[in-house]
Structure formats: C-alpha cells, structure tokens
Enzyme design. Structure first.
Site, short mmCIF file in Angstrom:
data_model
loop_
_atom_site.label_atom_id
_atom_site.label_comp_id
_atom_site.label_asym_id
_atom_site.label_seq_id
_atom_site.Cartn_x
_atom_site.Cartn_y
_atom_site.Cartn_z
N HIS A 139 9.76 -7.07 3.55
CA HIS A 139 8.29 -7.08 3.50
C HIS A 139 7.72 -7.96 4.62
CE1 HIS A 139 4.20 -7.19 1.96
NE2 HIS A 139 4.25 -8.50 1.87
N GLU A 204 0.77 -4.66 -4.76
CA GLU A 204 2.00 -5.28 -4.28
C GLU A 204 2.97 -5.32 -5.45
OE1 GLU A 204 1.08 -9.04 -2.32
OE2 GLU A 204 0.72 -7.95 -0.44
N ASP A 238 0.28 -7.66 -7.64
CA ASP A 238 -0.64 -8.55 -6.94
C ASP A 238 -1.60 -7.68 -6.11
OD1 ASP A 238 -1.84 -10.70 -5.64
OD2 ASP A 238 -0.26 -10.86 -4.14
N GLN A 245 -8.57 -9.20 3.44
CA GLN A 245 -7.47 -10.13 3.76
C GLN A 245 -7.37 -10.40 5.27
OE1 GLN A 245 -3.68 -8.75 2.27
NE2 GLN A 245 -2.56 -10.53 3.02
N LYS A 258 -7.16 -11.47 -2.82
CA LYS A 258 -6.08 -11.47 -3.80
C LYS A 258 -6.53 -11.93 -5.19
CE LYS A 258 -2.43 -10.99 -0.88
NZ LYS A 258 -1.32 -10.08 -1.07
#
Ligand code: CA
Length: 417
Positions: A139, A204, A238, A245, A258
């Site tokens: 990731h 996520e 998430d 972001q 988030k």
C-alpha cells in the site's frame, strides 16, 4: 492448545459449512433485541447470537465466577479488564456448553439463542483512543509511487511503523450509514480551493486490534509482552475522502478526510481463537532496531475481501487480500506506540493501515484498485466505479481456514448516503 480451539469439537447448534462462527471461534459482542432493549454481552455460534447474561442468570456460567454485572454491560471493556486467563476460562466454558457431547444447556436453548438476523449488534468497545498505522509495504509503495514516482517510500518507513492519531468518536458499528463528507478540495490546475461534497469517496480495507491490558504512562510495553496486551481483532473500514486528503494532508497528515466515519465489525475475535492462523511475516530488511525485533510467528493468515453492492442490486468483489501481507506486525506496532512512554488504555483501538497485496486485485482501496480513477472497475451490471457512489454499500469480510475450521469476523458494512 486452548481448549475451546479443539478442531474436533462440534456443536449441538447447527453451524452452516461457510459460517464464520463455528464452536472454535466464540467471539465477543454486545447486542440487544426488540423484546429486551437492554444491551448485554453475547457470543456467536452458526447463525445465532448467544445471550451471555441469560446463560449466567441460569447459573450455567457459575464456574467462571464473574460478577453478574459484567454480562449486562454496554461494552466489553470490563470483561477485557479481567485479563486473558479469565476470558480464556469463559471461552472454554462457552465451548463446553455448546459442545455436542454436553446437553447441560441444550434443552434451555430457546432462552439464550437468538437468530442473528433478529438482533441489533452494537459497537462492542468503548474506544478511548484510536490510532491508524500505515503498515502494508504494498500500500505504501502504491500510494507513494502515485504521488512521488521517484521516491515512493520515505526514508523512515522501513525503520518504524508509521501511524497517526485518529478520531474515536466517529467509529461506528457495521450497518450504520455513512454520510458523504463535504470539505475543501483543490481542483486540478486551480489556484484556489473550493468547498463541496467529496468526489473521491474511498474505503480502506484494514484490521484493527483492541487493547485489553493497559500500560502506565512512562512504562513502555516491550515487544515480548505486547501480545498479552492485545485482546482481539475486528474488521475495519477507514473511510477516506481522497480529494480532501490530498489538499489538507501537508504537513501534519490526515485530518477531515478520515475522521468523518470509520466502520468496525460488531464481533471481536480473540487473539486466542486466531492461534491456528499464525504465520511468519515478510523479511524485514534492513534489520529493525532491537526494541522492534519480534520473535516467532506474529502475522496471521486471514483472507480479506471487499464487495461493492449498488442500490440496483449490481455488485462485485473488487478486492481479495490477506492480513499476512503486513510488513509491520501488531506487536511491533504496540511496542513502537508505547516506546516513548505513551500509556494505552483498555479499549484503545489500533488499525493496521490499508492491507494491499502484490497483485492488482489485492489492493485494499479504490485509489489503488482503479489507480486514481484511471482504470475503472466494473460491477455485475457493467456499470463502472472509479470511487464509491452514493447508495453503494461497501462490505468487508475476513476469515481464516485451517484443519477444516473456518474462523471469521462477520462483516463490516456501510452504505454511503
Ligand atoms: Ca487508513
């Protein structure tokens, strides 16, 4: 071996072959029913919820010697505070009560068994503090290479498990709708930001561990002791607004992109139940500092998947990943989190960070799966997704399978509205 984990056990309760909840799992949760809206503790077996308050009321848990109030608590925190040996004793007793060779409780089942689809599951943990790590190298490489093609991994990444402090108040239980957040974004080639709903709503795929044993401020948890402090795991989404972001994250990291919502599964699967799925993690090169050197198998072979379900019934499993891919394991995360003397409390939650594997279908976010929207995914009706649309439900599942026993987490599901 932990008694409850015995793979030869069968229950007198019917457990479908693909169930996440055989007698070897016995996760903990908190539920209520229409006829009795008082929250109380439960475990799961097959398609049923087992009311622990009623089992205790019927004197079937006497051997475990817990205070009666424990079972009618709103959260699992007080149960976790009793320590692993006590909880292990309770889990072993539950396994015995539900075991096919024992009819102590069988004839009384209608008092304490509820079909899972007829109960309301509640967020099981009173979460004090929440931390999110960034511990999957795949990731970190994927995201890094999108934003910094020449320099995807920052110099600190292989030396410490990078993380940030998230927000506990907006963690919700599976099934809770999630509102598309609004915020500031900087449109492409624009010089001034604009305000409006996020256009890049993402998930996520993560696992989160629950701290079940505190440490005092100034007393770090050593890597050798860290496992004793981890009670169990939940599935975790998430939710992330990518356009918010990318405008806000410099220089202090994620903030409003988030903290509008995170979705957790209603069941906490104990680390005890996950024993059979231990595996070695990836080789860490360069070697990590001594306080981060863990011994033995500290990763877990747990299959993870993400399905998108559209309002019109179209769907697709868009990601198949595995918790074993994590570069940094949970004991390293906890040792690092406390190495400066930071005190962790019972009920604190630490999420893994997005869990991506090597293959493109194992990437744990739409950002990676569609490579920032350049490679849209198709649902079963042919419609395309670059990110998550209003009306879409994102469903996460996780399970391990060994010796003919499948231990699962249920689902972490949320609809975007
Ligand atoms: Ca995350």
């Amino acid at each position: 071996m932990i008694k409850a984990n015995d793979p030869t056990r069968k229950s007198w309760v019917e457990v479908p072959a693909d169930s996440d909840f055989p007698i070897q799992n016995l996760p903990f949760g908190v539920f209520r029913t229409e006829s009795n809206p008082a929250p109380r503790l439960c475990t799961a077996i097959g398609d049923n919820v087992v009311d622990l308050a009623v089992l205790n009321y019927m004197d079937l848990l006497d051997d475990v010697e817990l205070d009666n109030e424990i079972y009618s608590n709103r959260y699992l925190n007080d149960l976790m505070a009793l320590g692993k040996p006590k909880v292990r004793q309770l889990r072993d007793r539950l396994a015995d009560l539900l075991d096919a060779t024992n009819d102590e409780a069988k004839d009384l089942a209608w008092h304490f068994l509820h079909p899972m689809d007829k109960v309301e599951m509640l967020l099981p943990i009173q979460i004090g503090d929440y931390t999110d790590f960034y511990s999957s190298i795949e990731h970190a490489m994927n995201v890094g290479s999108m934003f910094r093609p020449d320099n995807p991994l920052l110099p600190n990444w292989k030396h410490l498990p990078v993380g940030y402090h998230g927000r506990a108040s907006s963690i919700v239980v599976s099934g809770t709708p999630v509102h598309r957040p609004s915020g500031q974004t900087l449109p492409k080639d624009a010089e001034q930001p604009v305000f409006g709903p996020t256009k890049l709503m993402d998930f996520e795929l993560e696992m989160a561990f629950v701290v079940g044993k505190p440490n005092a401020m100034g007393s770090p948890v050593s890597i050798a002791d860290a496992e004793e402090h981890i009670f169990g795991l939940m599935l975790f989404n998430d939710w992330s607004a990518r356009d918010i972001q990318s405008w806000e994250y410099v220089p202090l990291g994620p903030f409003l992109a988030k903290n509008f919502a995170s979705t957790a599964s209603p069941w906490v699967v104990t680390l005890d139940a996950l024993e059979p799925f231990r595996v070695a993690g990836p080789v860490q090169e360069p070697a990590v500092l001594p306080y981060l050197q863990s011994q033995g198998e500290k990763n877990y072979d747990l299959h993870l998947e993400v399905e998108i379900q559209a309002e019109n019934g179209a769907n697709a499993v868009v990601c198949r990943s595995n918790f074993k891919y994590m570069y940094w394991n949970m004991v390293q995360q906890l040792a690092h989190h406390t190495v400066n003397g930071c005190n962790m409390n019972i009920g604190d939650l630490c999420a893994s960070g997005t869990i991506s594997g090597k293959s493109p279908d194992s990437y744990g976010s739409m950002l990676e799966l569609t490579w920032r929207g350049t490679k849209p995914l198709k649902l079963s009706d042919g419609s395309e997704r670059k990110f998550i649309n209003d009306g879409d439900t994102v469903v996460m599942r996780g399970w391990g399978e060994r010796n003919g026993v499948r231990i699962g987490f249920g689902v972490a599901s949320g609809k975007v509205v």
